[in-house]
Design an enzyme around this catalytic site. Structure first.
Site, PDB file in Angstrom:
ATOM      1  N   ASN A   9       0.880  -1.174   0.000  1.00  0.00           N
ATOM      2  CA  ASN A   9       0.000   0.000   0.000  1.00  0.00           C
ATOM      3  C   ASN A   9       0.915   1.222   0.000  1.00  0.00           C
ATOM      4  O   ASN A   9       1.503   1.559   1.023  1.00  0.00           O
ATOM      5  CB  ASN A   9      -0.889  -0.024   1.253  1.00  0.00           C
ATOM      6  CG  ASN A   9      -1.712   1.252   1.393  1.00  0.00           C
ATOM      7  OD1 ASN A   9      -1.755   2.087   0.479  1.00  0.00           O
ATOM      8  ND2 ASN A   9      -2.368   1.414   2.534  1.00  0.00           N
ATOM      9  N   LYS A  11       0.153   4.226  -0.206  1.00  0.00           N
ATOM     10  CA  LYS A  11      -0.454   5.430   0.399  1.00  0.00           C
ATOM     11  C   LYS A  11      -0.205   6.631  -0.528  1.00  0.00           C
ATOM     12  O   LYS A  11      -0.169   6.442  -1.751  1.00  0.00           O
ATOM     13  CB  LYS A  11       0.067   5.626   1.828  1.00  0.00           C
ATOM     14  CG  LYS A  11      -0.093   4.338   2.657  1.00  0.00           C
ATOM     15  CD  LYS A  11       0.090   4.520   4.126  1.00  0.00           C
ATOM     16  CE  LYS A  11      -0.091   3.166   4.825  1.00  0.00           C
ATOM     17  NZ  LYS A  11      -0.046   3.247   6.271  1.00  0.00           N
ATOM     18  N   HIS A  95      -9.471   1.219   5.151  1.00  0.00           N
ATOM     19  CA  HIS A  95      -8.182   1.421   5.819  1.00  0.00           C
ATOM     20  C   HIS A  95      -8.382   2.370   7.001  1.00  0.00           C
ATOM     21  O   HIS A  95      -9.179   3.302   6.927  1.00  0.00           O
ATOM     22  CB  HIS A  95      -7.161   1.993   4.831  1.00  0.00           C
ATOM     23  CG  HIS A  95      -5.769   1.954   5.366  1.00  0.00           C
ATOM     24  ND1 HIS A  95      -5.301   2.889   6.265  1.00  0.00           N
ATOM     25  CD2 HIS A  95      -4.756   1.061   5.166  1.00  0.00           C
ATOM     26  CE1 HIS A  95      -4.048   2.564   6.590  1.00  0.00           C
ATOM     27  NE2 HIS A  95      -3.699   1.470   5.941  1.00  0.00           N
ATOM     28  N   GLU A  97      -6.747   4.774   7.982  1.00  0.00           N
ATOM     29  CA  GLU A  97      -6.537   6.197   7.651  1.00  0.00           C
ATOM     30  C   GLU A  97      -7.784   6.792   7.008  1.00  0.00           C
ATOM     31  O   GLU A  97      -8.072   7.977   7.175  1.00  0.00           O
ATOM     32  CB  GLU A  97      -5.284   6.341   6.759  1.00  0.00           C
ATOM     33  CG  GLU A  97      -4.015   6.114   7.578  1.00  0.00           C
ATOM     34  CD  GLU A  97      -2.830   5.529   6.816  1.00  0.00           C
ATOM     35  OE1 GLU A  97      -2.828   5.563   5.566  1.00  0.00           O
ATOM     36  OE2 GLU A  97      -1.905   5.024   7.481  1.00  0.00           O
ATOM     37  N   GLU A 166      -5.117  -4.867  10.620  1.00  0.00           N
ATOM     38  CA  GLU A 166      -4.136  -3.792  10.777  1.00  0.00           C
ATOM     39  C   GLU A 166      -4.384  -3.071  12.094  1.00  0.00           C
ATOM     40  O   GLU A 166      -5.206  -2.145  12.151  1.00  0.00           O
ATOM     41  CB  GLU A 166      -4.247  -2.792   9.623  1.00  0.00           C
ATOM     42  CG  GLU A 166      -3.931  -3.365   8.265  1.00  0.00           C
ATOM     43  CD  GLU A 166      -3.330  -2.315   7.329  1.00  0.00           C
ATOM     44  OE1 GLU A 166      -2.390  -2.659   6.611  1.00  0.00           O
ATOM     45  OE2 GLU A 166      -3.789  -1.155   7.335  1.00  0.00           O
ATOM     46  N   GLY A 172       2.779   2.371  10.769  1.00  0.00           N
ATOM     47  CA  GLY A 172       3.737   3.461  10.603  1.00  0.00           C
ATOM     48  C   GLY A 172       4.481   3.816  11.886  1.00  0.00           C
ATOM     49  O   GLY A 172       5.166   4.827  11.945  1.00  0.00           O
ATOM     50  N   SER A 210       3.667  -2.044  10.283  1.00  0.00           N
ATOM     51  CA  SER A 210       5.117  -2.115  10.492  1.00  0.00           C
ATOM     52  C   SER A 210       5.708  -3.479  10.161  1.00  0.00           C
ATOM     53  O   SER A 210       6.684  -3.910  10.782  1.00  0.00           O
ATOM     54  CB  SER A 210       5.489  -1.692  11.921  1.00  0.00           C
ATOM     55  OG  SER A 210       5.096  -0.341  12.157  1.00  0.00           O
TER      56      SER A 210
END
Ligand code: 13P
Length: 254
Positions: A9, A11, A95, A97, A166, A172, A210
């Protein structure tokens, strides 16, 4: 053990020049690896990836989001049938985010998954708890609620999705879930899928947060971890390839 799925991904990263270099490097290193590989660039680059990658099947490409609507006055959105025209095999939906910065709710995520399936695209449905939810002992409740919405909206087609666990606190941050922590949640999700379909074992449940070249092998060896959804480490060809090599070894060892 089924062949692992390793999806990058990207992003909001990349450029025409950087994408080309990254994809070429990944393609060069992929041969001989037993893995299902995909990259998900920002949507404006799907056309570039289609030109670079069409005519081969080793590396698929996907989108990072899709509209829950079919067409119409939805400024800035893209429909599943539009994505289909650019040859995408996967689309990430829900996701964290998107949930966090765009206030996406479970029901919308479920509809996005439905649109993708209707267009012949595999949705990668993301679920995961925040640090506060984990600390409060609510991990299982949260991920089950998120997946339940998608199961309810998609009925027997649920065997066609990919699930990505996730944990928000691992994305991250460099703070990966331990293989045991991840396996525990994956087993919960597998059980939930088993209650919904006789084909639950076909569903790939991948881990994201991560994951990198150093920790991939231990995560991928867990019985219910069928692959990875990789953020930062997917932007560097050698790291992404090292994760895929670890996935390939698992497939060959089984
Ligand atoms: P990182 O691998 O950068 O933690 O990102 C994970 C992720 O969000 C993939 O969708």
């Amino acid at each position: 053990m089924k062949t692992k799925l390793i999806a990058g991904n990207w992003k909001m990263n990349g450029s025409l020049a950087a994408n080309q270099a990254l994809v070429r490097g990944v393609m060069d290193g992929l041969s001989g690896l037993q893995v299902r590989a995909a990259v998900c660039p920002p949507a404006v680059y799907l056309s570039q990836l289609q030109s670079l990658l069409q005519g081969q099947t080793a590396l698929a490409w996907g989108a990072q989001d899709v509209s829950m609507h079919e067409q119409g006055a939805y400024t800035g959105e893209m429909s599943a049938s539009m994505l289909r025209e650019f040859g995408v095999r996967y689309v990430i939906v829900g996701h964290s985010e998107r949930r966090q910065y765009h206030a996406e709710q479970d029901a919308q995520v479920a509809m996005k998954a439905q649109r993708a399936l209707q267009a012949g695209i595999t949705p990668i449905v993301c679920v995961g708890e925040t640090l506060a939810e984990r600390a409060a002992g609510r991990t299982e409740e949260v991920v089950k609620r998120q997946l339940a919405a998608v199961i309810q909206a998609n009925g027997h087609c649920i065997s066609e999705i990919v699930v990505a666990y996730e944990p928000v606190w691992a994305i991250g941050t460099g703070q990966t879930a331990t293989p045991e922590q991840a396996q525990e949640v994956h087993a919960v999700l597998r059980k939930q899928l088993q209650a919904a379909t006789t084909q639950a074992d076909r569903v790939s449940i991948v881990y994201g947060g991560s994951m990198n070249a150093a920790n991939a092998a231990a995560l991928l060896q867990q019985p219910d971890i069928d692959g990875g959804l990789i953020g930062g480490a997917a932007l560097k060809g050698s790291d992404f390839l090292a994760i895929m090599a670890a996935a390939s070894q698992c497939a060959q060892a089984s």
